[in-house]
Design an enzyme around this catalytic site. Structure first.
Site, short mmCIF file in Angstrom:
data_model
loop_
_atom_site.label_atom_id
_atom_site.label_comp_id
_atom_site.label_asym_id
_atom_site.label_seq_id
_atom_site.Cartn_x
_atom_site.Cartn_y
_atom_site.Cartn_z
N HIS A 271 0.82 -1.22 0.00
CA HIS A 271 0.00 0.00 0.00
C HIS A 271 0.85 1.27 0.00
CE1 HIS A 271 -3.90 -2.00 0.42
NE2 HIS A 271 -3.24 -2.90 1.12
N ASP A 335 -0.85 -5.06 5.90
CA ASP A 335 -1.83 -5.94 5.26
C ASP A 335 -1.48 -6.17 3.79
OD1 ASP A 335 -2.39 -3.12 5.17
OD2 ASP A 335 -4.21 -3.59 4.05
N GLU A 336 -1.92 -7.30 3.29
CA GLU A 336 -1.94 -7.60 1.86
C GLU A 336 -0.58 -7.46 1.17
OE1 GLU A 336 -6.44 -6.71 0.56
OE2 GLU A 336 -5.22 -4.89 0.65
N VAL A 337 0.47 -7.96 1.80
CA VAL A 337 1.78 -7.97 1.13
C VAL A 337 1.71 -8.99 -0.02
CG1 VAL A 337 4.23 -8.44 1.36
CG2 VAL A 337 3.00 -7.29 3.21
#
EC number: 3.2.1.52
Lengths: 559, 574
Positions: A271, A335-337
């Site tokens: 992100h 989050d969401e690597v």
């Protein structure tokens, strides 16, 4: 059939009437049936040796709301049937604010940013019906503020007279959970400071105490950082879509004076594409396409976590940003690597080959470095659940974990011994149910369909699946608004009054099995909060036709 | 990686080039554009070249001038038009826009002025008789731009298009697409928006703001579901007790002067107001003043007697109730100039009448079945409004679920499902599309009935993409296609009110405006209703959303702004 209905409606009105429309519901309320008028010369007196200016301001705000709320009681007739009781009613001349014996006087702002366990939000209110002064007592100015907020919710207007029903009344109250938050994403779309302040006001009216600010993301970087001015210059949507350092201080102070701590999240290492606008050297798979191979949403791009220069840059950035916030907490996200992004990035592969580290080992080093600098600055790090459930990291148990993917994941996080902030997408995501926002996509719904109603939010059990020991790890929870399809245009209407639903979950505690915490008794009180919010300038939506709002229970499924 | 990044840059470049194509909504039927930049001279003005321009046309000119100055929309590209500045500075200046009426519609300035019909007069004509066509020409050499039309209503539509051609950078207002040649007219005569003002009340100012927003996407029909079981906010001369007893508060009413204000405001903007008094169901609010006319009045459990609380329906078998209803509808009809009026007719609950002693007594006395009584009720009430020049509009159940005698010119609104269109067409009635599975703006907001954790009955949320994918002619024979008048998106307000009116409606409600204005074919010849078609739609819809916000309507962003300035880059497949 008609007569039955009337009897039923009368009963319900009577019950609701007596239990007040307070939100969140206090721990204990003892009330009788007397009407009490608010004296036209009503005054609020502080007994404090020195009254901090933010408490004085809070008193002024309360006096303002007592004049401007002008809420007609939410019953058929809007309280006109209460007018005959005014004749024999006494007038309340004043409200006294008192700190308990031995309490030291601090500003609300200082109390609000103290460590979680040191925040004292408890208070008691005593309202006699004989025309003598009411009293709020607390151990802190923060507690006095919470008491004032409750006091404001007691009053209605009919026949030009401000009054309450239920005197004499005794309230003893404190929150069950210390952490009660609202999260706003200001990166997908930008929100001016005025919108954030209005949200902080609304939060304070339902005693939320944490504004978790997801300030930047891959799409834009609206935060001015004086040590890194290029970040917002290159990646804010426009020169005016920026939170200057003055704006940030303004927001922090405005929040603190209302009993709200501001926790900043600098989401890393994913992100972060927006950083690539000024620092492409630090971003892997920068704007790579097809984006869905490299990220959960466009645009792709993640910090080169294996590169020493990127780690140093991130550490310096964390230090610069975190030093500007008063809170003892700071979130590094996580989050969401996307693993493929790093697999495809030749720079990252080169670094991994050179160091001999695996990707997770490099991620762990990256985390340790950024968390070290936060700790040395006195901040307690917060991460997203991915960092403890999906990756092999060596985070200490003092780290706080935000559970967001699913409420089911809280158990696994607790088993690892981490403290928990509940933010589950299956209960709390305000943006769910608004449809897919990607282009050229006709049929997809939002990934977390359906819409999370206030009822769904209210049904959340913070201790579900946890053992008694694990229960102590739950700090509280927060309602997030992700802004792919939100902006100033719908901020109020998408957030309120739903966000208030969680405020009661974490202030009052308990579950729907508790006799006092059920949907049926909550709805009339939530209507009340909603009407007050609108009167105070926040565009909270109607939860039902007004017909239903005036007839508690009549629009229940089984009514 | 490097290769794909380069490819990305190329793609982005291509897309930003594409995005200079027009951002018009709804997109005109025929459109050709160039790449010459023309900017507005500071002396720019809009002039009618005929005498006797009606005052509502002059007002429309003033509004257009004001919008041109206040939109201040920078092009939705990455640099927001900064790189265009040198070109704009050097560009030819447009000093005027001339409005011309074709000879059939007006008198050239040289002849003696007779009165030119106003926009308002044109807007409220019978469906099919309104002429909204226009041509718009913006030359690239700085000579005057021109809108030509047969009617002042067409001139209004042309001005609306003209405002969407213009962007602002560095305080210069310009278009970079001259010469522009547009020949435009709507594919369907009925392009509407429906608002329910009974579940929750909306002040007149909210309705006016909505009418403004409607006019910006050329919506021409405001369907006003003004009353329902929960409240009766309409003041009707001769029936003042209805709103006195059943408006939410004394100030939550539409007075006759409010109504005429709304009707004129709409008409001046090219919008006809179709009033609906829903009967015989959805009428519990009438019981507050006339309990004698309502069966199963607020009966419980409500679920046995109605689709939502409170229960209560007109005693359709009673002559007194039928006469009362006919007189009331006639009184309402007189308040509105439209040739259309809806008597509703959805969700009739049979059990309500089975359990109502009065209704059973009436049926026994007359020897009629409930269906026969319903038919008699409908014939009587429709006759009352037909006598006043109204064409009746009904919900689909009156055609599909009940055996009711309806005049052939009755218009049926299909709401339950788009699948029902074919059946209504088979019965030969004209159709307005309002299908819940495509056009209901309230779907997806969760259950509003208390003590229930469920979803809304018409889940999921209807995205703009879903609405845009609607095919007005699906499942119809070629002969039946002429029955389709158009369609509308609808806002039922169980969970809506002034607090969320703008964000729940806009920009989604503009979607059907293009479906029914532009029709099946985009001006480049491609099919609108294809993935490629909806891809060209999104950048234009972003444009409209930004303009709406600039004009004071809180339309929601459909994507992160990052995507809005990079057309196509946030596509699923990008």
């Amino acid at each position: 059939m008609q007569n039955h209905y009337i009897v039923f409606a009368f009963l319900l009105t009577f019950l609701v009437h007596n239990s007040c429309a307070l939100w969140p519901r206090p721990a204990s309320v003892t009330s009788a049936n007397d009407t009490l008028l608010l004296s036209s010369s009503f005054a609020i007196h502080s007994e404090l040796k020195t009254t901090p200016s933010d408490l004085q301001d809070a008193i002024t705000r309360t006096k303002g709301f007592l004049k401007t709320d002008k809420l007609g009681r939410l019953v058929v007739g809007r309280g006109t049937s209460d007018i005959p009781t005014f004749k024999s009613a006494k007038s309340l001349p004043s409200l006294t604010l008192r700190l308990s014996e031995g309490s030291t006087v601090q500003s609300i702002a200082n109390e609000a940013v103290a460590n979680l366990s040191e925040r004292q939000e408890g208070y008691s209110i005593s309202i006699p019906s004989d025309g003598t002064a009411a009293i709020i007592t607390a151990n802190s100015t923060l507690g006095l503020l919470r008491g004032l907020t409750t006091f404001e919710q007691l009053w209605y207007m009919a026949g030009g007279q401000t009054y309450m029903i239920g005197a004499p009344m005794e309230i003893v109250d404190e929150p069950v959970y210390h952490y009660r938050g609202f999260m706003l994403d200001t990166a997908r779309n930008f929100y001016p400071v005025a919108d954030i302040k209005r949200s902080l006001d609304a939060m304070s009216w339902v005693k939320l105490n944490t504004f978790y600010w997801h300030v930047v993301d891959s799409q834009s970087f609206p935060l001015e950082v004086s040590e890194f001015p290029e970040l917002s210059i290159a990646a804010a949507y426009s020169a005016s879509d920026v939170y200057s350092e003055n704006d940030v201080q303004d927001i922090i102070n405005y929040a603190a004076e209302r009993g709200i701590d501001v926790i900043l999240e600098l989401d890393t290492p994913g992100h972060t594409t927006a950083i690539g606008f000024s620092h492409p050297e630090h971003i892997a798979c920068n704007l790579a396409s097809p984006w869905s191979d490299f990220a959960s949403e466009p645009p792709a791009g993640q910090l080169r976590l294996a590169s020493p220069s990127t780690v140093n840059f991130t550490v310096d950035l964390m230090q610069a940003v975190s030093s500007k916030f008063r809170s003892q907490f700071f979130s590094t996200g996580g989050d969401e690597v996307n693993t493929n992004c790093y697999t495809q990035d030749s720079e990252t592969q080169k670094e991994l080959n050179a160091s001999g580290l695996t990707l997770d080992e490099a991620l762990n080093n990256f985390l340790m470095a950024t968390h070290d600098v936060l700790r040395s600055g006195g901040k307690n790090p917060i991460v997203k659940e991915d960092m403890v459930l999906k990756h092999n990291t060596s985070l200490p148990n003092s780290t706080i974990v935000v559970v967001w993917i699913s409420s089911d994941d809280a158990k696994a996080v607790a088993e690892k011994g981490f403290r928990i902030i509940h933010q589950p997408s299956d209960f709390f995501y305000l943006d769910c149910g608004g449809g897919g926002w990607l282009g050229d996509d006709i049929t997809l719904n939002s990934w977390c369909d359906p819409f999370k109603t206030w009822q769904k939010i209210y049904s959340f059990d913070p201790l579900a699946n946890l053992t008694a020991d694990e229960a102590s790890l739950v700090l509280g929870g927060q309602i997030p608004l992700w802004s792919e399809q939100s902006g100033p245009e719908n901020l109020d209407s998408i957030a309120w009054p739903r966000t208030a639903s969680a405020a009661e979950v974490f202030w009052t505690g308990g579950t729907l099995d508790d006799p006092l915490r059920n949907l049926s008794s909550a709805l009339p009180r939530l209507h009340d909060v909603r009407y007050r919010m609108v009167q105070r300038g926040v565009n909270a939506i109607h939860l039902q036709p007004e017909f239903c709002a005036l007839r508690p229970g009549a629009c229940d499924l089984d009514a | 990686m490097a290769t794909s990044a380069t490819m990305f840059v190329k793609l982005a470049f291509l897309l930003s080039f594409l995005s200079s194509a027009s951002a018009l909504w709804p997109i005109p039927r025929q459109l050709s554009t160039g790449n010459i930049t023309v900017r507005l001279a500071s002396s720019f003005g809009i002039h009618a070249n005929f005498a006797g321009a009606p005052s509502d046309l002059n007002d429309a000119i003033s509004r257009t001038m004001s919008i041109i100055k206040t939109d201040q929309l920078a092009p939705l590209v990455i640099d927001r038009g900064a790189s265009l500045i040198p070109t704009i500075q050097k560009a030819k200046q447009l000093t005027s826009l001339t409005l011309e009426l074709s000879s059939s519609g007006g008198n050239p300035k040289t002849t003696v002025a007779t009165s030119v019909p106003s926009i308002s007069e044109e807007a409220v004509k019978a469906i099919g008789e309104r002429d909204e066509s226009y041509t718009l020409s913006v030359p690239g050499d700085g000579s005057s731009a021109t809108i030509k039309a047969n009617t002042t209503l067409g001139l209004l539509r042309g001005m609306t298009t003209f405002t969407q051609l213009l962007f602002t950078v560095d305080n210069m207002i310009f278009t970079s697409e001259a010469p522009v040649e547009i020949t435009d007219s709507p594919a369907f005569p009925f392009r509407g928006f429906m608002l329910d003002t009974a579940r929750n009340f909306f002040p007149v100012s909210d309705i006016k703001r909505t009418l403004d927003a409607m006019s910006w996407s050329k919506i021409n029909q405001f369907h006003w579901h003004v009353t329902d079981s929960q409240s009766f906010p309409l003041q009707i001369p001769g029936f003042m007790e209805l709103s006195q007893k059943a408006a939410y508060t004394a100030s939550s009413v539409y007075t006759p002067s409010d109504v005429s204000d709304i009707v004129s405001y709409a008409a001046e903007r090219g919008i006809d107001v179709l009033i609906e008094i829903d009967t015989p169901g959805h009428t519990a609010a009438i019981s507050k003043s006339h309990p004698e006319h309502i069966a199963c009045n607020e009966a419980t459990p409500w679920a046995n007697f109605a689709n939502e609380p409170p229960a209560g329906q007109l005693r359709l078998a009673s002559d007194a109730t039928t006469n009362f209803t006919a007189s009331m509808l006639a009184a309402v009809a007189k308040m509105f100039p439209s040739t259309l009026m809806s008597t509703g007719g959805d969700e009739l609950n049979v059990n309500c009448y089975t359990q109502d002693n009065e209704t059973q007594a009436s049926l026994n006395a007359s020897g009629l079945t409930l269906e026969q009584a319903l038919s008699k009720f409908t014939v009587t009430t429709h006759a009352a409004i037909e006598k006043l020049g109204k064409t009746p509009v009904v919900w689909e159940e009156m055609v599909l679920e009940h055996n009711v005698t309806l005049a052939n010119d009755t218009i049926a609104m299909v709401w339950i499902s788009s699948d029902d269109v074919a059946a209504v067409a088979a019965k030969g009635f004209r159709i307005v599309h309002g299908p819940s599975d495509f056009f209901y703006l309230d779907c997806g907001g969760g259950e509003w009935v208390g003590v229930d954790i469920g979803n809304s009955w018409c889940d999921p949320f209807k995205t703009w993409q879903k609405a845009y994918s609607f095919d007005p002619f699906a499942n119809l024979s070629e002969a039946q296609q002429s029955l389709i008048l158009g369609g509308e998106q609808l806002l039922w307000t169980e969970q809506s009110s002034p607090s969320n009116l703008d964000p729940i409606v806009w920009p989604r409600a503009a979607t059907s405006a293009e479906v029914f204005w532009t029709g099946a074919t985009l001006p480049d010849g491609s099919q609108r209703n294809t993935p490629a078609g909806s891809d060209t739609a999104l950048p234009r819809l972003h444009d409209l959303q930004f303009r709406m916000v600039a004009r004071g309507v809180n339309a929601i962003p459909l994507q992160p702004q990052w995507c809005a300035v990079r057309p196509g880059v946030c596509d699923l497949t990008a």
